[in-house]
Design a protein around this motif. Structure first.
Motif, mmCIF file in Angstrom:
data_model
loop_
_atom_site.group_PDB
_atom_site.id
_atom_site.type_symbol
_atom_site.label_atom_id
_atom_site.label_comp_id
_atom_site.label_asym_id
_atom_site.label_seq_id
_atom_site.Cartn_x
_atom_site.Cartn_y
_atom_site.Cartn_z
ATOM 1 N N GLU A 104 0.831 -1.202 0.000
ATOM 2 C CA GLU A 104 0.000 0.000 0.000
ATOM 3 C C GLU A 104 0.867 1.254 0.000
ATOM 4 O O GLU A 104 0.512 2.267 -0.603
ATOM 5 C CB GLU A 104 -0.906 0.014 1.231
ATOM 6 N N ARG A 105 2.000 1.186 0.684
ATOM 7 C CA ARG A 105 2.898 2.345 0.745
ATOM 8 C C ARG A 105 4.299 1.899 1.145
ATOM 9 O O ARG A 105 4.476 0.969 1.922
ATOM 10 C CB ARG A 105 2.387 3.402 1.723
ATOM 11 N N LEU A 106 5.253 2.616 0.597
ATOM 12 C CA LEU A 106 6.659 2.501 0.962
ATOM 13 C C LEU A 106 7.052 3.765 1.704
ATOM 14 O O LEU A 106 6.771 4.879 1.233
ATOM 15 C CB LEU A 106 7.511 2.336 -0.295
ATOM 16 N N VAL A 107 7.667 3.615 2.866
ATOM 17 C CA VAL A 107 8.219 4.758 3.582
ATOM 18 C C VAL A 107 9.734 4.624 3.572
ATOM 19 O O VAL A 107 10.279 3.633 4.082
ATOM 20 C CB VAL A 107 7.693 4.849 5.027
ATOM 21 N N PHE A 108 10.391 5.597 2.977
ATOM 22 C CA PHE A 108 11.855 5.593 2.904
ATOM 23 C C PHE A 108 12.408 6.553 3.943
ATOM 24 O O PHE A 108 12.042 7.738 3.971
ATOM 25 C CB PHE A 108 12.327 6.012 1.506
ATOM 26 N N VAL A 109 13.278 6.057 4.796
ATOM 27 C CA VAL A 109 13.879 6.881 5.842
ATOM 28 C C VAL A 109 15.129 7.548 5.284
ATOM 29 O O VAL A 109 16.130 6.885 4.990
ATOM 30 C CB VAL A 109 14.204 6.055 7.092
ATOM 31 N N SER A 110 15.052 8.856 5.144
ATOM 32 C CA SER A 110 16.142 9.657 4.607
ATOM 33 C C SER A 110 16.737 10.497 5.732
ATOM 34 O O SER A 110 16.607 10.170 6.911
ATOM 35 C CB SER A 110 15.609 10.532 3.461
ATOM 36 N N SER A 111 17.392 11.575 5.361
ATOM 37 C CA SER A 111 18.133 12.377 6.333
ATOM 38 C C SER A 111 18.019 13.857 6.000
ATOM 39 O O SER A 111 17.895 14.247 4.829
ATOM 40 C CB SER A 111 19.600 11.953 6.319
ATOM 41 N N SER A 112 18.134 14.677 7.044
ATOM 42 C CA SER A 112 18.140 16.128 6.829
ATOM 43 C C SER A 112 19.444 16.593 6.192
ATOM 44 O O SER A 112 19.599 17.787 5.908
ATOM 45 C CB SER A 112 17.900 16.865 8.148
ATOM 46 N N SER A 113 20.379 15.675 5.943
ATOM 47 C CA SER A 113 21.616 16.037 5.247
ATOM 48 C C SER A 113 21.352 16.477 3.811
ATOM 49 O O SER A 113 22.260 17.012 3.162
ATOM 50 C CB SER A 113 22.599 14.865 5.250
ATOM 51 N N VAL A 114 20.127 16.275 3.329
ATOM 52 C CA VAL A 114 19.794 16.740 1.974
ATOM 53 C C VAL A 114 19.728 18.262 1.907
ATOM 54 O O VAL A 114 19.733 18.838 0.820
ATOM 55 C CB VAL A 114 18.465 16.135 1.479
ATOM 56 N N GLY A 136 24.324 13.558 1.472
ATOM 57 C CA GLY A 136 23.072 14.204 1.106
ATOM 58 C C GLY A 136 22.701 13.973 -0.345
ATOM 59 O O GLY A 136 21.533 13.749 -0.678
ATOM 60 N N ARG A 137 23.692 14.014 -1.235
ATOM 61 C CA ARG A 137 23.416 13.801 -2.657
ATOM 62 C C ARG A 137 22.884 12.399 -2.916
ATOM 63 O O ARG A 137 21.946 12.206 -3.697
ATOM 64 C CB ARG A 137 24.672 14.053 -3.487
ATOM 65 N N LEU A 138 23.452 11.406 -2.248
ATOM 66 C CA LEU A 138 22.993 10.034 -2.452
ATOM 67 C C LEU A 138 21.644 9.796 -1.797
ATOM 68 O O LEU A 138 20.832 9.005 -2.302
ATOM 69 C CB LEU A 138 24.044 9.049 -1.934
ATOM 70 N N MET A 139 21.371 10.481 -0.687
ATOM 71 C CA MET A 139 20.040 10.399 -0.092
ATOM 72 C C MET A 139 18.990 10.943 -1.062
ATOM 73 O O MET A 139 17.916 10.353 -1.233
ATOM 74 C CB MET A 139 19.988 11.179 1.223
ATOM 75 N N LEU A 140 19.291 12.060 -1.699
ATOM 76 C CA LEU A 140 18.358 12.629 -2.676
ATOM 77 C C LEU A 140 18.127 11.663 -3.838
ATOM 78 O O LEU A 140 16.998 11.510 -4.318
ATOM 79 C CB LEU A 140 18.886 13.966 -3.198
ATOM 80 N N GLU A 141 19.193 11.002 -4.271
ATOM 81 C CA GLU A 141 19.050 10.023 -5.349
ATOM 82 C C GLU A 141 18.173 8.860 -4.907
ATOM 83 O O GLU A 141 17.281 8.414 -5.651
ATOM 84 C CB GLU A 141 20.429 9.512 -5.766
ATOM 85 N N ALA A 142 18.378 8.374 -3.695
ATOM 86 C CA ALA A 142 17.580 7.271 -3.177
ATOM 87 C C ALA A 142 16.120 7.681 -2.985
ATOM 88 O O ALA A 142 15.201 6.895 -3.230
ATOM 89 C CB ALA A 142 18.164 6.765 -1.870
ATOM 90 N N GLU A 143 15.896 8.909 -2.543
ATOM 91 C CA GLU A 143 14.526 9.402 -2.396
ATOM 92 C C GLU A 143 13.773 9.301 -3.715
ATOM 93 O O GLU A 143 12.597 8.901 -3.758
ATOM 94 C CB GLU A 143 14.531 10.850 -1.916
ATOM 95 N N GLN A 144 14.448 9.660 -4.798
ATOM 96 C CA GLN A 144 13.792 9.602 -6.109
ATOM 97 C C GLN A 144 13.534 8.159 -6.539
ATOM 98 O O GLN A 144 12.526 7.876 -7.201
ATOM 99 C CB GLN A 144 14.639 10.336 -7.151
#
Length: 285
Positions: A104-114, A136-144
């Motif tokens: 139903e949903r995926l929740v991805f745990v990222s960081s404020s380092s973005v 931060g750059r790789l977190m943004l990539e993973a978020e996408q």
């Protein structure tokens, strides 16, 4: 009505805290990590390596209602971050696809380092993301990767997590840690129990049919200058000596807002560093 199920991929400290909260609420919880003997009682272990393309042998075969991806990097370099957050997430998405599972949903745990702000600015989910470092750059990539996965997804950008077993600052203060007072170096934090509680809160809101946003920030109510936090801890601990070395100043200074999650009704158990650190030092969490 059957119990909702969740797969927590990267079920370490925060994931295990989340698992305990969901188990208490009647959820079926699967925990994916290398060493499943360290999972809380009641969690169905899925022994596997997120960094490997090989699907875990005991991957759950039935429906999975929710997935929380909260891995931690083993190696804190660029390749380690890519493996943990980008490739690991891609592997989990591939395994879900192989088994025909559509959560139903995926929740991805990222960081404020973005966020790359350095002047003490307030930031929220709409603020510019201009990460200066590879993390931060790789977190943004993973978020996408998460948001473009074809599964309804939300990203939770957690700030500095502290709690039992995460006591670096306490150790430094006991050693006489010096920090710059001017200009103020703002820090953002969230107690590990509140990080897990916020994840559980978002999952329950989705179950209730509440439309979730793409992005949320996980932080307590009171970002504060590091010098203020250190001063309070020194007084609480009775530390009177200072270290001989010069004041320490880290890069980056911003104040993260939790207005979006609070508008949904979330309230942290530890609204400021005072309540959180007092609970740790008194053995109450």
């Amino acid at each position: 009505m059957s119990s909702p199920s969740v797969l927590i991929a990267g079920c370490g400290d925060v994931g295990s805290r989340l698992a305990k909260q969901l188990l208490a609420a009647g959820w079926d919880v699967f925990g994916l990590r290398r060493n499943v003997s360290r999972l809380p009682d009641g969690v169905t272990g899925v022994a596997g390596d997120l960094f490997s393309e090989e699907c875990p042998a005991n991957w759950p075969v039935g429906a999975i209602d929710y997935v929380v991806y909260c891995a931690a990097a083993t190696d804190h370099d660029e390749e380690g971050y890519r493996q943990a957050y980008v490739q690991g997430l891609q592997n989990v998405l591939g395994w879900l696809n192989d088994y025909g599972q559509a959560p139903e949903r995926l929740v991805f745990v990222s960081s404020s380092s973005v966020y790359g702000q350095q002047g003490g600015e307030w930031v929220d989910e709409s603020s510019e993301t201009a990460a200066s470092g590879y993390s931060g750059r790789l977190m943004l990539e993973a978020e996408q990767v998460a948001l473009n996965s074809g599964i309804p997804a939300s990203v939770l950008r957690l700030t500095g997590i502290y709690g039992p077993g995460r006591e670096w600052l306490l150790t430094q203060v006991r050693r006489g840690y010096r920090v710059a007072v001017e200009p103020p170096l703002y820090g953002n934090r969230i107690h590990a129990d509140d990080a897990a509680g916020l994840l559980a809160f978002l999952l329950e809101k989705d179950r209730q049919g509440v439309k979730l946003e793409d992005y949320y920030i996980g932080v307590d109510d009171a970002p504060a200058p590091l010098a203020e936090v250190v001063g309070w801890l020194r007084e609480y601990l009775g530390v009177t000596e200072w270290a001989d070395d010069a004041s320490v100043r880290r890069t980056g200074s911003k104040r993260c807002s939790n207005a979006r999650v609070k508008a949904l009704g979330w309230l942290p158990t530890y609204p400021t560093y005072r309540e959180g650190y007092a609970a740790i030092l008194e053995g109450k969490c």
